[in-house]
Design a protein around this motif. Sequence first.
Motif, PDB file in Angstrom:
ATOM      1  N   LEU A 181       5.283   6.313 -13.852  1.00  0.00           N
ATOM      2  CA  LEU A 181       6.151   5.783 -12.986  1.00  0.00           C
ATOM      3  C   LEU A 181       7.494   5.805 -13.750  1.00  0.00           C
ATOM      4  CD1 LEU A 181       4.502   2.758 -11.383  1.00  0.00           C
ATOM      5  CD2 LEU A 181       4.730   4.957 -10.497  1.00  0.00           C
ATOM      6  N   ALA A 193       4.540  -1.100 -10.036  1.00  0.00           N
ATOM      7  CA  ALA A 193       3.285  -0.438 -10.059  1.00  0.00           C
ATOM      8  C   ALA A 193       1.958  -1.468  -9.401  1.00  0.00           C
ATOM      9  CB  ALA A 193       3.045  -0.657 -11.765  1.00  0.00           C
ATOM     10  N   ASP A 194       2.367  -2.590  -9.041  1.00  0.00           N
ATOM     11  CA  ASP A 194       1.306  -3.401  -8.468  1.00  0.00           C
ATOM     12  C   ASP A 194       0.998  -3.201  -6.929  1.00  0.00           C
ATOM     13  OD1 ASP A 194       3.674  -4.444  -8.123  1.00  0.00           O
ATOM     14  OD2 ASP A 194       3.075  -6.625  -8.415  1.00  0.00           O
ATOM     15  N   PHE A 195       1.120  -2.012  -6.602  1.00  0.00           N
ATOM     16  CA  PHE A 195       0.696  -1.479  -5.360  1.00  0.00           C
ATOM     17  C   PHE A 195      -0.795  -0.953  -5.165  1.00  0.00           C
ATOM     18  CE2 PHE A 195       3.019   2.150  -6.561  1.00  0.00           C
ATOM     19  CZ  PHE A 195       2.246   3.127  -6.009  1.00  0.00           C
ATOM     20  N   THR A 196      -1.585  -0.944  -4.098  1.00  0.00           N
ATOM     21  CA  THR A 196      -2.926  -0.302  -4.023  1.00  0.00           C
ATOM     22  C   THR A 196      -2.405   1.108  -3.405  1.00  0.00           C
ATOM     23  OG1 THR A 196      -4.006  -2.403  -3.214  1.00  0.00           O
ATOM     24  CG2 THR A 196      -4.729  -0.426  -2.442  1.00  0.00           C
ATOM     25  N   ALA A 197      -2.598   1.927  -4.370  1.00  0.00           N
ATOM     26  CA  ALA A 197      -2.581   3.525  -4.202  1.00  0.00           C
ATOM     27  C   ALA A 197      -3.555   4.200  -4.200  1.00  0.00           C
ATOM     28  CB  ALA A 197      -1.901   4.009  -5.696  1.00  0.00           C
ATOM     29  N   SER A 198      -3.471   5.108  -3.122  1.00  0.00           N
ATOM     30  CA  SER A 198      -4.469   6.389  -2.844  1.00  0.00           C
ATOM     31  C   SER A 198      -3.981   7.434  -2.450  1.00  0.00           C
ATOM     32  CB  SER A 198      -5.482   5.772  -1.839  1.00  0.00           C
ATOM     33  OG  SER A 198      -6.436   6.639  -1.415  1.00  0.00           O
ATOM     34  N   THR A 217       0.500   8.387  -7.350  1.00  0.00           N
ATOM     35  CA  THR A 217       1.552   9.313  -7.961  1.00  0.00           C
ATOM     36  C   THR A 217       1.551  10.799  -7.820  1.00  0.00           C
ATOM     37  OG1 THR A 217       0.387   8.842  -9.987  1.00  0.00           O
ATOM     38  CG2 THR A 217       1.821   7.643  -9.517  1.00  0.00           C
ATOM     39  N   SER A 230      -7.133  -5.359  -6.276  1.00  0.00           N
ATOM     40  CA  SER A 230      -7.166  -4.022  -6.684  1.00  0.00           C
ATOM     41  C   SER A 230      -6.735  -4.045  -8.138  1.00  0.00           C
ATOM     42  CB  SER A 230      -6.343  -3.028  -5.611  1.00  0.00           C
ATOM     43  OG  SER A 230      -5.990  -1.792  -6.288  1.00  0.00           O
ATOM     44  N   GLN A 274      -7.701   9.539 -13.195  1.00  0.00           N
ATOM     45  CA  GLN A 274      -6.623   9.814 -12.368  1.00  0.00           C
ATOM     46  C   GLN A 274      -5.566  10.754 -12.843  1.00  0.00           C
ATOM     47  OE1 GLN A 274      -3.853   6.378 -12.242  1.00  0.00           O
ATOM     48  NE2 GLN A 274      -2.611   7.304 -10.803  1.00  0.00           N
ATOM     49  N   PHE A 327      -9.450  -1.894  -2.166  1.00  0.00           N
ATOM     50  CA  PHE A 327     -10.047  -1.606  -3.435  1.00  0.00           C
ATOM     51  C   PHE A 327     -10.019  -2.740  -4.102  1.00  0.00           C
ATOM     52  CE2 PHE A 327      -7.487   2.385  -2.642  1.00  0.00           C
ATOM     53  CZ  PHE A 327      -8.708   3.263  -2.589  1.00  0.00           C
ATOM     54  N   ALA A 363      -6.453   1.973  -8.096  1.00  0.00           N
ATOM     55  CA  ALA A 363      -5.677   2.579  -9.253  1.00  0.00           C
ATOM     56  C   ALA A 363      -4.614   1.733  -9.373  1.00  0.00           C
ATOM     57  CB  ALA A 363      -5.262   3.907  -8.575  1.00  0.00           C
ATOM     58  N   THR A 364      -4.565   0.358  -9.448  1.00  0.00           N
ATOM     59  CA  THR A 364      -3.389  -0.351  -9.453  1.00  0.00           C
ATOM     60  C   THR A 364      -3.636  -1.309 -11.057  1.00  0.00           C
ATOM     61  OG1 THR A 364      -3.756  -0.978  -7.330  1.00  0.00           O
ATOM     62  CG2 THR A 364      -2.112  -2.247  -8.641  1.00  0.00           C
ATOM     63  N   PRO A 365      -3.049  -0.579 -12.239  1.00  0.00           N
ATOM     64  CA  PRO A 365      -3.312  -1.612 -13.447  1.00  0.00           C
ATOM     65  C   PRO A 365      -2.396  -2.911 -13.359  1.00  0.00           C
ATOM     66  CG  PRO A 365      -1.741   0.372 -13.638  1.00  0.00           C
ATOM     67  CD  PRO A 365      -2.182   0.358 -12.203  1.00  0.00           C
ATOM     68  N   ARG A 366      -3.291  -4.062 -13.479  1.00  0.00           N
ATOM     69  CA  ARG A 366      -2.711  -5.135 -13.276  1.00  0.00           C
ATOM     70  C   ARG A 366      -3.491  -6.354 -13.863  1.00  0.00           C
ATOM     71  NH1 ARG A 366      -1.218  -6.632  -7.232  1.00  0.00           N
ATOM     72  NH2 ARG A 366      -3.463  -5.639  -6.603  1.00  0.00           N
ATOM     73  N   THR A 422       2.733   1.808 -16.908  1.00  0.00           N
ATOM     74  CA  THR A 422       3.274   2.392 -15.914  1.00  0.00           C
ATOM     75  C   THR A 422       3.505   3.827 -16.532  1.00  0.00           C
ATOM     76  OG1 THR A 422       5.486   1.455 -16.416  1.00  0.00           O
ATOM     77  CG2 THR A 422       4.246   0.399 -14.397  1.00  0.00           C
ATOM     78  N   TYR A 446       0.986  -1.266  -0.105  1.00  0.00           N
ATOM     79  CA  TYR A 446      -0.085   0.022  -0.197  1.00  0.00           C
ATOM     80  C   TYR A 446       0.760   1.310   0.085  1.00  0.00           C
ATOM     81  CZ  TYR A 446      -3.872  -3.158   1.403  1.00  0.00           C
ATOM     82  OH  TYR A 446      -4.792  -4.333   1.394  1.00  0.00           O
TER      83      TYR A 446
END
Lengths: 343, 309
Positions: B74, A195-200, A174, B253, B263, B159, B242-245, B71, A170
């Motif tokens: 990022l 990229a694969d983390f839960t973002a808020s 960005t 999520s 976003q 999420f 908001a986790t593109p996967r 990404t 978590y």
Amino acid sequence: MIGNMASRLDEKVGYVGAAAVVICLACGSQNAENGSGLSGTIHADGSSTVFPIAEAVAEEFQGEHPGIRVTVGISGTGGGFKKFTVGETDINNASRTIKSSEIALATENGIDFIELPVAFDGISILVNSKNDFVDSMTVAELKKIWHPESTVKKWSDVRRGWPNKRINLYGPGTDSGTFDYFTKAINGEERACRADFTASEDDNVLVQGIAGDENAMGYIGYAYYAENKSILKVVPIETEAGPVAPSVETINNGTYQPLSRPIFIYVTTKAAERPEVDVFVKYYIENAGALVTEVGYVPLPEEVYQLVLGRFENRTTGSAFLGKKTVGVDLVDILSSSQQLGP
Amino acid sequence: MTNGSPENTAGLPLNKTRFQWKEETIRGALFLCAILSVATTLSIMAVLATEAFTFFENVSLSEFLLGKKWTPLLVPRSFGVLPLICGTLLIVAGAALIALPVGLATAIYLGEYAPGRIRSIVKPVLEVLAGIPTVVYGYFALTFITPLLRSVFPSTQIFNAASASIVVSIMVLPMVASLCDDSLRAVPLPLRQGAYALGATSFEVTTRVVVPASLSGVIASFVLALSRAIGETMAVALAAGATPRMTLNPLESIQTMTAYIVQVSLGDTPAGSVEYQTIFAVAALLFVITLMMNVIAHHVLRRFREVYE
């Protein structure tokens, strides 16, 4: 006769009373001239990390100056600068320093700004309170987890001996200054991150996420941890002197590294010309020490607040930190050296 | 009388031109109103196309459509849109799984079984459901459905695609039910009466006669509902994360195409940068997908239409 006397007395008391009221009114109007007579709306936006401070200051301030309205938004540091650099907001709360690209944008739009550090924060590494195996982490381990090419999926991938369970990450989104700062301090480059983390952008959501997920690991600003100590477990960071957990003391004396950082407000010079903004910002700096502690952050040394106030009164524009590291900096050095460059 | 009629005949041509002129004006104004929506659509398409074009000058079409990593915000950047498509499909599949059968069943119940009183209650309630703002659905998912899911499946993330799917299905349900209801009602009564006369039960009449007869309308309603689910934005932005996967696990999520656009639009991405242009590329893709769905719906309506006259 007696009745007459009494009524006269009454009259006298009445006069005295009236006089007292007049004097009080005079005091009142004098007070009003000092502050409450001002009116207007001050627009602040930006970092969710700085928000608790801004909200506390705004609340106290509005209590004393009922004519002035202060609105505080949460768009993230970068999201806030986006509005700040086009002149939509008067004040931007920032959990990192302004970037050169943002300065360029501001210059383009004719916006000059004053940069004012208001407190220290220590980004806190957190796991679920039921997690009984993580007692500390090294910066290298944090990097192993968070760097862009990371293949860490389980706790056992991080350190031998940790269980073969999933690790759910978590972190702030960005638009967050905390994200920028963390990626820079841990992964070496701003925004370099898996990229694969839960973002808020909402730290409370992250608190809820970590508190409700046994396999969670994440990072947020110190105040949100301080407020939720009972439902979160903080992870001390291994240093040469042993593991150090974030606390008022370790953030203040600089031993909590590399995740201690100053946090800022930015004020446009145009807004600072408005008397209500001038009064607000001075109030902010003068009361920051007490209010910062109240919401769970670490106040700057009194000496630094004096320098900051001087910086605002002299309307010293520009960033003192451009091209400088904010990791483990001595604010007195930076502020007093840039003070000499000021007008 | 005799005085009036010459005047009238003299005035008639003048009146007629004025009348015609008025008619022309009204016709023109109405035409402008009609052309407005066409012009809007065309200009949106033009903006999407030009902005997406600049994006594809920097990023190849194959990298965009086939890349498995998204990404753009990022470091290092990567522009594979598949994770966003995957997230969108996960939401749509989940929503379809619930909304299509339940919607059709609701329509069948209302049209074939329900007494008039129940119908007069259920139908307006369904319409109220359609009027709830989607942001409310989003918070409903985040604060009610997700905790519920977490108590059943502890591994559910805060999420997750599942809770967003569920609210999206609730959102499109009234649309499916109401469109299906319309097409079921369009089936002429003699067809039903004929089936009943042959000794069919209510269930047989419904499944063997009425639904097949209105198949075109039912399928079209399904396709429209799916395309609405693809475009749904606010609820998924709030609840799905908001986790593109690339994942098929609905408890994780994810990020949909629409949520990504939100976003970036709200965030600090500088306008004009490649990162910013990604939203036009994603929007163009979204537009193509929903346009295709609508074309399909249109064809289905024509192809499977049973005409009873």
